[in-house]
Design an enzyme around this catalytic site. Structure first.
Site, mmCIF file in Angstrom:
data_model
loop_
_atom_site.group_PDB
_atom_site.id
_atom_site.type_symbol
_atom_site.label_atom_id
_atom_site.label_comp_id
_atom_site.label_asym_id
_atom_site.label_seq_id
_atom_site.Cartn_x
_atom_site.Cartn_y
_atom_site.Cartn_z
ATOM 1 N N HIS A 133 -0.884 -7.880 -8.388
ATOM 2 C CA HIS A 133 -1.789 -7.037 -7.778
ATOM 3 C C HIS A 133 -3.229 -7.681 -8.107
ATOM 4 O O HIS A 133 -4.147 -7.380 -7.530
ATOM 5 C CB HIS A 133 -1.808 -5.514 -8.047
ATOM 6 C CG HIS A 133 -0.657 -4.889 -7.692
ATOM 7 N ND1 HIS A 133 -0.021 -5.040 -6.389
ATOM 8 C CD2 HIS A 133 0.098 -4.004 -8.256
ATOM 9 C CE1 HIS A 133 0.887 -4.167 -6.257
ATOM 10 N NE2 HIS A 133 1.277 -3.615 -7.062
ATOM 11 N N ASP A 169 9.707 -5.968 -6.090
ATOM 12 C CA ASP A 169 9.029 -4.622 -6.789
ATOM 13 C C ASP A 169 8.992 -3.621 -5.665
ATOM 14 O O ASP A 169 8.805 -3.906 -4.315
ATOM 15 C CB ASP A 169 7.850 -5.001 -7.353
ATOM 16 C CG ASP A 169 7.030 -4.237 -8.053
ATOM 17 O OD1 ASP A 169 6.576 -3.259 -7.653
ATOM 18 O OD2 ASP A 169 6.826 -4.507 -9.498
ATOM 19 N N HIS A 171 6.322 -2.057 -5.095
ATOM 20 C CA HIS A 171 4.930 -2.073 -4.639
ATOM 21 C C HIS A 171 4.608 -3.566 -3.993
ATOM 22 O O HIS A 171 5.142 -4.579 -4.578
ATOM 23 C CB HIS A 171 3.880 -1.797 -5.587
ATOM 24 C CG HIS A 171 3.891 -0.543 -6.324
ATOM 25 N ND1 HIS A 171 5.198 -0.161 -7.355
ATOM 26 C CD2 HIS A 171 3.551 0.555 -6.108
ATOM 27 C CE1 HIS A 171 4.993 0.911 -7.446
ATOM 28 N NE2 HIS A 171 3.925 1.615 -6.872
ATOM 29 N N ASP A 252 10.794 -1.244 -10.712
ATOM 30 C CA ASP A 252 10.188 0.177 -10.419
ATOM 31 C C ASP A 252 11.154 0.604 -8.733
ATOM 32 O O ASP A 252 10.816 1.826 -8.506
ATOM 33 C CB ASP A 252 8.955 0.368 -10.001
ATOM 34 C CG ASP A 252 8.341 -1.001 -9.441
ATOM 35 O OD1 ASP A 252 8.879 -1.594 -9.106
ATOM 36 O OD2 ASP A 252 6.994 -0.672 -9.219
#
Length: 374
Positions: A133, A169, A171, A252
């Site tokens: 990110h 992931d 995200h 995650d």
């Protein structure tokens, strides 16, 4: 064991924490290192200590002003309102803590080293990497630096012309996409939970035609990921014919993780890893998200086993169980009592799950794009 597989780690992750309340308070990389050693999978000749990236090396993606602000925040353990507003340091997501420069700079140093070590091919695991990110001028989503972007740059500097970046992931990899969405020699394929922060990565987003985003429905299990793997991820990577593959293997998306509503088992992640391994001579496996210490430690250790050609045991030996039994995790001030399978195995049984029609439609949309891409 695969002779060319190497593992890049560091002791900085042992005891380093974003704070007692933060999701990244849990041990992760140190657990993988300890588990792998307990299994006999991490002999000294395959383990490399990650260097810390020097500030100038970070300027390949991050601005000098931001890097200087990050270093100063670690040194003084405080930030003023102007720095907080400009660089998003000292926020709840990106707090001030003792190793806030040294820890991400260690992951970045490992990513830069990986490109050099993979110059002539091979496989590397960097579980401390995957901070996808981070943006050029600010921290973002727990990520102070963007080591996947730096890894791609290092791979290219050391001879890899076409690089496929695959991100599984929970995200979306907004920082990596910001860095390479318009680079024709970088392919980006991301699966991520729909309507999950940072709420980017729509299926319609194309960048320069080298970006394939596939949002997953909440509750997605292994069958959803298998469909994504077989009809989007593998065809895209195979058509691209990369010199190197970088796989961000965030944990995650597992059912036990508190930061998503996906419901996969580790079999989903390992299925993607196994399928991608033959598709390029250079392979870099990164960590990423993962906020349950047992599930993330088990998955990334199993992934290292696959990368290095080990057989995943059905039942862990006593020394490996001891590593898992020694973990602690508090949620809402209460200690979590792990079920026995979290302590005795690396992989839970597969979790197939339903495949919603809306997801099949998204897959078909990307398949049509792939046909046009050819």
């Amino acid at each position: 064991m695969t002779a060319t597989a190497r593992f890049i780690g560091s002791e900085i992750y042992r005891g380093s924490s974003y704070g007692a309340w933060h999701p990244l308070r849990v041990p992760r990389v140190s657990t993988v290192m300890d588990l792998a050693r307990a299994l006999g999978w991490l002999p000294p000749d395959v383990y490399l200590r990650s260097p810390r990236a020097r500030p100038a090396a970070l300027h390949g993606f991050h601005t000098p002003e931001y890097v200087a602000a990050l270093i100063a925040a670690e040194a003084t353990q405080q930030v003023g309102p102007e720095i907080r507003a400009r660089h998003h340091l000292g926020t709840p997501a990106n707090p001030v803590f003792a190793e806030m420069f040294r820890r991400p700079a260690t992951g970045a140093g490992g990513a830069l080293l990986a490109g050099e070590l993979l110059r002539h091919g091979g496989r590397l695991h960097l579980p401390g990497g995957g901070t996808h990110h981070g943006l050029p001028d600010r921290a973002n989503g727990f990520c102070y630096l963007n080591d996947p972007v730096l890894a791609i740059g290092s791979l290219r500097a050391h001879g890899a012309r076409r690089i496929a970046y695959v991100d599984i992931d929970a995200h979306h990899c907004d920082g990596v996409e910001a860095g390479f969405a318009h680079d024709p020699d970088t392919l980006i394929v991301s699966t991520h939970e729909e309507n999950r922060w940072p709420r980017t990565g729509a299926v319609e987003d194309e960048g320069a035609g080298q970006v394939f985003n596939l949002p997953l429905p909440s509750g997605a299990g292994d069958d959803v990921m298998a469909l994504a793997r077989d009809r989007v991820i593998l065809p895209a990577v195979a058509m691209f014919r990369p010199d190197a593959i970088v796989l961000q293997c965030g944990a995650d998306a597992l059912l036990e993780d508190p930061q998503s509503r996906l419901a996969m088992s580790g079999h989903a992640h390992l299925g993607v890893l196994r399928a991608l391994l033959p598709l390029a001579p250079r392979f870099l496996l990164l960590g990423g998200g993962g906020y349950n210490p047992w599930s993330v430690g088990r998955l990334w250790t199993a992934a290292w086993g696959v990368l290095s050609g080990r057989e995943i045991p059905d039942h862990l030996p006593v020394p490996a169980q001891a590593v898992l039994r020694g973990l602690e995790w508090h949620k809402q001030r209460r200690a979590v009592s792990p079920p026995e399978n979290w302590l005795t195995t690396l992989l839970d049984p597969p979790r197939p799950g339903e495949i919603p029609d809306v997801f099949r439609d998204r897959v078909a949309t990307l398949e049509a794009r792939l046909l046009a891409w050819v």
